[in-house]
Enzyme design. Structure first.
Site, mmCIF file in Angstrom:
data_model
loop_
_atom_site.group_PDB
_atom_site.id
_atom_site.type_symbol
_atom_site.label_atom_id
_atom_site.label_comp_id
_atom_site.label_asym_id
_atom_site.label_seq_id
_atom_site.Cartn_x
_atom_site.Cartn_y
_atom_site.Cartn_z
ATOM 1 N N TYR A 47 2.653 -70.301 -17.629
ATOM 2 C CA TYR A 47 1.950 -70.092 -18.903
ATOM 3 C C TYR A 47 1.449 -71.432 -19.450
ATOM 4 O O TYR A 47 0.272 -71.712 -19.436
ATOM 5 C CB TYR A 47 2.859 -69.375 -19.907
ATOM 6 C CG TYR A 47 2.108 -68.963 -21.161
ATOM 7 C CD1 TYR A 47 1.293 -67.839 -21.152
ATOM 8 C CD2 TYR A 47 2.187 -69.705 -22.331
ATOM 9 C CE1 TYR A 47 0.573 -67.449 -22.286
ATOM 10 C CE2 TYR A 47 1.473 -69.329 -23.473
ATOM 11 C CZ TYR A 47 0.666 -68.217 -23.443
ATOM 12 O OH TYR A 47 -0.038 -67.850 -24.560
ATOM 13 N N ASP A 101 -9.498 -55.104 -25.033
ATOM 14 C CA ASP A 101 -8.685 -56.256 -25.413
ATOM 15 C C ASP A 101 -9.416 -56.982 -26.543
ATOM 16 O O ASP A 101 -10.469 -57.568 -26.335
ATOM 17 C CB ASP A 101 -8.510 -57.190 -24.206
ATOM 18 C CG ASP A 101 -7.528 -58.326 -24.477
ATOM 19 O OD1 ASP A 101 -7.257 -58.610 -25.662
ATOM 20 O OD2 ASP A 101 -7.036 -58.927 -23.512
#
Length: 688
Positions: free
Chosen positions: A460, A623
């Site tokens: 990440y 999204d």
């Protein structure tokens, strides 16, 4: 693996003449039209791409077995950490394969649970999710937010806990907000935006959030505006009432930057002014509780790993209660009139209890190296609950007696696998500039370090978010397939405090990619895997990580799985909440930051004729956090640039968003597709 272009027949993506000038640099953007997700041309392209991807996945013989095993393993009871109001206990539970977890209420720990809210009844396909929850002090009323198809937009309602009936209250256009009840149980504070354009509400930029008070039984139009700043379009407001009911604490946030302001209002005085206690974005201040006019905060001011301070709002005096330590101070709660403090040491949790003067009482013994959540409750509670999880330990819920210091198992899930067959190690490796970076490696015991193990490297590296050990059925199935799971704690995360976070932001963002590439090289050098067996994955900011690394080092990886990624670093700030990420990425409007962004932006660094790793991009058509235009444009450009030796696919989920609240069925389908794709492109020999 090799395929000719013709075997894929990607959807044709028209190239326009669109060119933009950034600080004197001409940048082509031929797929700008894909930014409109609802145009006929885009819908036709989506349909065409999904056909190609579906056809490719349908030819993988192991896919059904993978999906079956995922479903089998997923089917276990999952418990949330209970919390208490008055003499009632509330907790979430999922029977196993329910699309959404169900909220239950108990009158005693061994009592019969009663369903308070079951989101599965709100839609046929599980795409309506409970996305916010606040129960008042006496446990009689519950304000709750619902999201549809994965959107960040919420609609809030109020339910009577005893009858299970909804009241007439309905609040719309709420986003990035909780709800906080007043002590008299007559209403709550929340934040919302002005009503958006219905047709473009999933793309339009979100500015000018406002803080309101809603009184029960009234129409939303009558809600009292508590605070707004028309001169500060980027400011957002989180309002919370102190446990004693006396103050409204207003945390002012600006994007995803952890630095915030703190204002407060005395709720015991009619029309009291809003007082600016912290009026500079100098550090992060997280309000813990108060003793009269003395407020306790966790802050990283002059302490990048965090400390606890007290501010006397009458005198302005500041006192340090618990100084900064080697470990990162993640969170504090006030229970049994003591501080329960969560620390992060090398990306795993430690819990300590201290008195109100900061003096140490004891450590809470944990079952091993893992991640802990919970320890919620009120100031004088003598019991609390916490969850413990690790890479091979499903989340177990413990009840903790704050008087005796004893932990007892409250709920322990039964999952159909043997955790003793797996092992996790934590190693430290050197990044490009010599920085030591930790990495967790988990796999079946007894694997051979022959350089030939299929390996999934997941990362990440951003927004101060820490990747700590957690259990995932998806990861477990990958390891059952013979795969190695590697998770490095890259710079940009919060694992070592604010300095570690800042070392992976703005002009330092390349450090994050260097850390990830160095992790891959370490795994190869140590005999875990090789470039033909190594896959990389990550979502959102992790999707950017994958996109940047596959364009910078296409030779290093066999496969790439960028999910809901930020892939166009020159236009990310022009949609929904994208502007808020400038605190981590920098802004394309700034000449120096533009240069850094353009240098690594995945969309702008694809080179024609390059052999890129086999790629399956995943996104969702609704999204509204990272708009799908990022993935759409990147897929079109990748297919045009790639040498076509490898499949370069995009999988576009419909009726879904960024990931929160995604129904179980959709999660299992996506994971089955992901692992089937890797089984094929990494040429894995598996038996299920």
């Amino acid at each position: 693996m090799s395929n000719s272009r013709n075997s894929f027949n990607y959807a044709i993506a028209r190239q326009s003449e669109q060119v933009d000038n950034y600080h004197g640099v001409e940048v082509a953007d031929p797929y700008r039209w894909l930014e409109d997700p609802d145009s006929e041309e885009t819908r036709a392209w989506i349909e065409g791409e999904n056909k190609v991807t579906s056809a490719f996945l349908a030819e993988i013989p192991q896919q059904d077995a993978i999906k079956e095993r995922l479903t089998q393993l997923w089917d276990y009871e999952k418990f949330g950490t209970p919390f208490k109001r008055r003499d009632l206990y509330f907790y979430f539970k999922n029977d196993g394969l329910q699309n959404q977890s169900v909220l239950y209420v108990l009158s005693s720990l061994d009592g019969e649970p009663i369903v308070l809210l079951d989101p599965n009844t709100l839609s046929d396909d599980g795409t309506v999710a409970l996305s916010g929850l606040s129960i008042n002090d006496d446990g009689t009323l519950m304000a709750y937010g619902l999201s549809r198809s994965g959107s960040d937009w919420q609609e809030w309602q109020v339910r009577d806990v005893e009858t299970g009936e909804d009241l007439s209250d309905k609040l719309q256009w709420v986003k990035f907000s909780g709800a906080s009840w007043t002590k008299d149980n007559q209403g709550f504070f929340y934040s919302r935006y002005d009503e958006p354009n219905e047709e473009t509400k999933y793309e339009d930029i979100n500015y000018y959030q406002k803080l309101y008070y809603h009184r029960l039984g009234s129409d939303q139009k009558e809600d009292r505006l508590v605070y707004e700043r028309p001169d500060e379009k980027e400011w957002g407001f989180s309002g919370s009432v102190t446990e004693d009911g006396r103050y409204l604490i207003i945390s002012v946030w600006r994007g995803t930057d952890p630095k915030n302001l703190v204002f407060y209002q005395d709720l015991t005085v009619a029309d009291a002014p809003v007082i600016e206690l912290i009026n500079e974005f100098e550090a992060e201040y997280s309000f813990i509780d108060n003793e009269g006019s003395v407020f306790w905060f966790r802050t990283d001011l002059n302490a990048p790993r965090g400390r606890l301070i007290a501010i006397d709002t009458q005198t302005g005096d500041r006192t340090e209660v618990i100084p900064e330590k080697e470990e990162v101070l993640e969170g504090i709660s006030l229970l049994n009139n003591q501080f329960v403090i969560s620390y992060l040491k090398d990306a795993h949790t430690q819990i300590k209890i201290c008195n109100l003067d900061g003096s140490f009482v004891r450590d809470i013994e944990l079952p091993g190296i893992g991640s802990v959540g919970g320890f919620g409750g009120k100031r004088h509670d003598t019991e609390t609950f916490y969850s413990f999880t690790g890479f091979t330990t499903p989340a177990t819920i413990y009840r903790y007696d704050l008087k005796t210091g004893e932990s007892t198992v409250f709920r322990q899930p039964q999952v159909d696998f043997d955790p003793t067959q797996y092992e996790t190690t934590q190693i430290f490796y050197s990044s490009k500039d010599g920085t030591q970076v930790p990495m967790f490696i988990t796999h079946k015991k007894g694997i051979e370090l022959n350089g030939n193990n299929p390996t999934y490297l997941y990362g990440y590296g951003g927004f101060n978010i820490s990747l700590t050990p957690s259990f995932s059925v998806g990861q477990l199935v990958w390891m059952e397939l013979g795969g190695v799971l590697a998770i490095p704690n890259l710079r940009g995360g919060g694992e070592y405090g604010e300095a570690w976070h800042q070392a992976g932001t703005k002009l330092n963002k390349q450090n994050v990619f260097d850390d990830f590439i160095a992790a891959a090289e370490w795994l190869i050098a140590k005999g875990y895997t090789n470039s033909k067996k190594l896959a990389i994955g990550g979502g959102s900011n992790g999707g950017l990580l994958v996109g940047a690394c596959m364009t910078q080092r296409p030779d290093l990886f066999a496969a790439a799985l960028p999910a809901v990624g930020v892939l166009d670093m020159l236009r990310f700030h022009k949609f929904t909440i994208g502007w808020a990420w400038c605190s981590d990425y920098g802004s394309p409007e700034n000449p120096e930051e533009f240069k850094a962004l353009y240098a690594y932006s995945p969309l702008h660094n694809l080179k024609p004729g390059t052999t890129y790793p086999a790629t399956m991009i995943t996104t969702a058509d609704h999204d509204d956090r990272v708009v799908p235009a990022h993935s759409f444009k990147f897929a079109a450009a990748l297919q045009a640039a790639g040498s076509q030796e490898n499949p370069l696919l995009i999988r576009i989920e419909t009726k879904a968003g960024h990931g929160a609240g995604k129904p179980t069925t959709k999660m299992i389908e996506e994971l089955a597709d992901r692992w089937a794709f890797l089984v094929r492109v990494l040429e894995m020999e598996i038996e299920l």
